[in-house]
Design a protein around this motif. Structure first.
Motif, mmCIF file in Angstrom:
data_model
loop_
_atom_site.group_PDB
_atom_site.id
_atom_site.type_symbol
_atom_site.label_atom_id
_atom_site.label_comp_id
_atom_site.label_asym_id
_atom_site.label_seq_id
_atom_site.Cartn_x
_atom_site.Cartn_y
_atom_site.Cartn_z
ATOM 1 N N THR A 21 15.268 32.679 41.570
ATOM 2 C CA THR A 21 14.599 33.686 40.742
ATOM 3 C C THR A 21 15.443 33.957 39.510
ATOM 4 N N GLY A 22 14.811 34.534 38.507
ATOM 5 C CA GLY A 22 15.538 34.908 37.293
ATOM 6 C C GLY A 22 14.663 34.799 36.068
ATOM 7 N N GLY A 23 15.020 35.534 35.028
ATOM 8 C CA GLY A 23 14.284 35.460 33.778
ATOM 9 C C GLY A 23 12.829 35.846 33.908
ATOM 10 N N GLY A 24 12.520 36.736 34.854
ATOM 11 C CA GLY A 24 11.144 37.185 35.034
ATOM 12 C C GLY A 24 10.260 36.215 35.782
ATOM 13 N N GLU A 25 10.878 35.260 36.507
ATOM 14 C CA GLU A 25 10.097 34.259 37.226
ATOM 15 C C GLU A 25 10.697 33.987 38.602
ATOM 16 N N LYS A 26 9.889 33.349 39.474
ATOM 17 C CA LYS A 26 10.399 32.861 40.752
ATOM 18 C C LYS A 26 9.943 31.422 40.947
ATOM 19 N N LEU A 27 10.844 30.628 41.518
ATOM 20 C CA LEU A 27 10.616 29.211 41.777
ATOM 21 C C LEU A 27 10.459 29.022 43.277
ATOM 22 N N GLU A 28 9.301 28.488 43.697
ATOM 23 C CA GLU A 28 8.985 28.370 45.119
ATOM 24 C C GLU A 28 8.585 26.938 45.462
ATOM 25 N N ARG A 29 8.847 26.580 46.716
ATOM 26 C CA ARG A 29 8.385 25.296 47.238
ATOM 27 C C ARG A 29 7.399 25.542 48.355
ATOM 28 N N LEU A 30 6.231 24.952 48.256
ATOM 29 C CA LEU A 30 5.215 24.984 49.306
ATOM 30 C C LEU A 30 4.960 23.546 49.728
ATOM 31 N N GLY A 31 5.403 23.194 50.926
ATOM 32 C CA GLY A 31 5.308 21.805 51.339
ATOM 33 C C GLY A 31 6.118 20.946 50.395
ATOM 34 N N TYR A 33 5.321 20.566 47.143
ATOM 35 C CA TYR A 33 5.026 20.977 45.777
ATOM 36 C C TYR A 33 5.876 22.184 45.370
ATOM 37 N N THR A 34 6.233 22.246 44.098
ATOM 38 C CA THR A 34 6.992 23.392 43.588
ATOM 39 C C THR A 34 6.171 24.129 42.542
ATOM 40 N N PHE A 35 6.357 25.450 42.528
ATOM 41 C CA PHE A 35 5.575 26.320 41.655
ATOM 42 C C PHE A 35 6.484 27.370 41.025
ATOM 43 N N ASP A 56 5.743 21.556 39.730
ATOM 44 C CA ASP A 56 4.469 20.851 39.652
ATOM 45 C C ASP A 56 3.416 21.710 38.953
ATOM 46 N N ALA A 57 3.583 23.031 39.044
ATOM 47 C CA ALA A 57 2.644 23.937 38.371
ATOM 48 C C ALA A 57 3.348 25.245 38.036
ATOM 49 N N ARG A 58 2.944 25.842 36.920
ATOM 50 C CA ARG A 58 3.501 27.115 36.469
ATOM 51 C C ARG A 58 2.340 28.046 36.113
ATOM 52 N N PHE A 59 2.448 29.307 36.543
ATOM 53 C CA PHE A 59 1.428 30.290 36.190
ATOM 54 C C PHE A 59 1.853 30.991 34.911
ATOM 55 N N ILE A 60 0.981 30.924 33.910
ATOM 56 C CA ILE A 60 1.238 31.537 32.612
ATOM 57 C C ILE A 60 0.457 32.837 32.523
ATOM 58 N N THR A 61 1.109 33.907 32.084
ATOM 59 C CA THR A 61 0.423 35.182 31.919
ATOM 60 C C THR A 61 -0.086 35.320 30.483
ATOM 61 N N SER A 62 -1.010 36.237 30.286
ATOM 62 C CA SER A 62 -1.556 36.470 28.949
ATOM 63 C C SER A 62 -0.490 37.004 27.999
ATOM 64 N N ARG A 63 0.584 37.549 28.541
ATOM 65 C CA ARG A 63 1.672 38.053 27.703
ATOM 66 C C ARG A 63 2.356 36.930 26.936
ATOM 67 N N SER A 66 -1.223 33.031 25.546
ATOM 68 C CA SER A 66 -2.340 32.125 25.804
ATOM 69 C C SER A 66 -3.133 32.655 26.989
ATOM 70 N N LYS A 67 -4.227 32.000 27.294
ATOM 71 C CA LYS A 67 -5.060 32.421 28.408
ATOM 72 C C LYS A 67 -4.284 32.302 29.708
ATOM 73 N N ALA A 68 -4.344 33.357 30.511
ATOM 74 C CA ALA A 68 -3.607 33.357 31.778
ATOM 75 C C ALA A 68 -4.166 32.295 32.716
ATOM 76 N N GLY A 69 -3.274 31.715 33.524
ATOM 77 C CA GLY A 69 -3.719 30.733 34.506
ATOM 78 C C GLY A 69 -2.651 29.699 34.778
ATOM 79 N N TRP A 70 -2.993 28.770 35.634
ATOM 80 C CA TRP A 70 -2.056 27.728 36.039
ATOM 81 C C TRP A 70 -2.009 26.600 35.006
ATOM 82 N N ARG A 71 -0.805 26.080 34.797
ATOM 83 C CA ARG A 71 -0.603 24.881 34.002
ATOM 84 C C ARG A 71 0.033 23.845 34.924
ATOM 85 N N PHE A 72 -0.640 22.706 35.091
ATOM 86 C CA PHE A 72 -0.208 21.704 36.067
ATOM 87 C C PHE A 72 0.511 20.549 35.379
#
Length: 292
Positions: A21-31, A33-35, A56-63, A66-72
């Motif tokens: 974690t850090g910089g306002g984000e968290k890095l996770e592994r699911l199986g 894949y990393t997010f 493998d994917a990052r969630f971008i907020t409207s802050r 750009s439009k909020a959502g996943w970027r793969f």
């Protein structure tokens, strides 16, 4: 309840890991894949280097402009199966930045299973705001008769899919699409009672008929109605909150006040995940547990 904060901590398991974690984000592994997801409370520097923060994917907020959502960065299946202690469920990145389960609640899953197994009698378990049903599956495996309630039909469809992934747990669970408060009021009038309850109310939401839900307005009523449907020999009542302006102590005081006529004890604290990079307990949500 003593004015103390308890740490409800969930350790990593084979299919899930909070890497950093850090910089306002968290890095996770699911199986496999990393997010990366936003985690605004991470007001510290990242421990792992930039080469590890290539998910493998990052969630971008409207802050972020750009439009909020996943970027793969890499292709990820619409749904992939995870497993923990023999329970399986489908995970998938959702538009709300979630994956269809909350890994920090794993400590609850173990608590639920242990308490029901050790009760030595038939237990009726109620999962309110049950989402995709992981807690319900642990209660089922422990031998409980389970009632799973959520206002979202999409979540209930997901819960049914998760149940099918566990062939030994395909019976013993009622799945109901209903507003939580209306369900409790109806069950109280009918005289239906439950020995154990978990509630995960959202800060804001709408019921299947457009009912508006605001946690700060509805929580006292919700707790009172939940108390009314507890049996004469209750095991526990678990309350979670992801509301950013809530505190674990206030949550605990509310639960303790609601349950004071029943005796027992109330504990309040933070639902945490253990971070692999540092071993720290990273707080994700607030929780309070009453037990007889």
């Amino acid at each position: 309840m003593k004015d103390q904060i308890k740490i409800f901590i969930s350790e990593s398991w084979a299919d899930y890991e909070l890497l950093d974690t850090g910089g306002g984000e968290k890095l996770e592994r699911l199986g496999k894949y990393t997010f990366v997801r936003p985690y605004e409370d991470a007001v510290w520097d990242k421990t792992l280097g930039a080469d590890k923060w290539r998910p493998d994917a990052r969630f971008i907020t409207s802050r972020e402009g750009s439009k909020a959502g996943w970027r793969f960065a890499n292709k990820i299946p619409e749904g992939f199966v995870l497993e923990r202690t023999g329970i399986k469920w489908k995970a998938s990145p959702t538009p709300f930045r979630h994956f269809g389960f909350f890994p920090e609640q794993a400590s609850h899953w173990d608590f639920i299973e242990s308490k029901i197994k050790n009760a030595g009698r038939p237990i009726k378990f109620l999962n309110l705001f049950g989402y995709t049903g992981i807690a319900s599956l642990y209660a089922l495996r422990a031998g409980a008769e389970v009632t799973h309630v959520d206002a979202s039909r999409q979540s209930l469809t997901w819960a049914k899919e998760n149940q099918k992934l566990n062939p030994r747990l395909v019976e013993g669970m009622r799945i109901i699409a209903e507003d939580a408060l209306k369900f409790l009021e109806r069950e109280s009038k009918r005289g239906n009672r439950y020995d154990a309850i978990i509630m995960d109310p959202p800060k804001f939401g709408r019921g299947p008929k457009g009912e508006i839900w605001k946690l700060e307005e509805k929580l006292p009523k919700l707790l009172a109605e939940a108390r009314n449907v507890l049996s004469d020999q209750p095991l526990f009542l678990i309350l979670n909150s992801y509301a950013v302006n809530s505190s674990s102590l206030s949550l605990g005081y509310a639960l303790e006040e609601a349950m004071k006529a029943r005796g027992g004890k109330t504990e309040a604290g933070e639902l945490c995940l253990k971070e692999s990079s540092t071993g720290r307990a990273i707080p994700i949500a607030n929780a309070a547990i009453w037990s007889a």
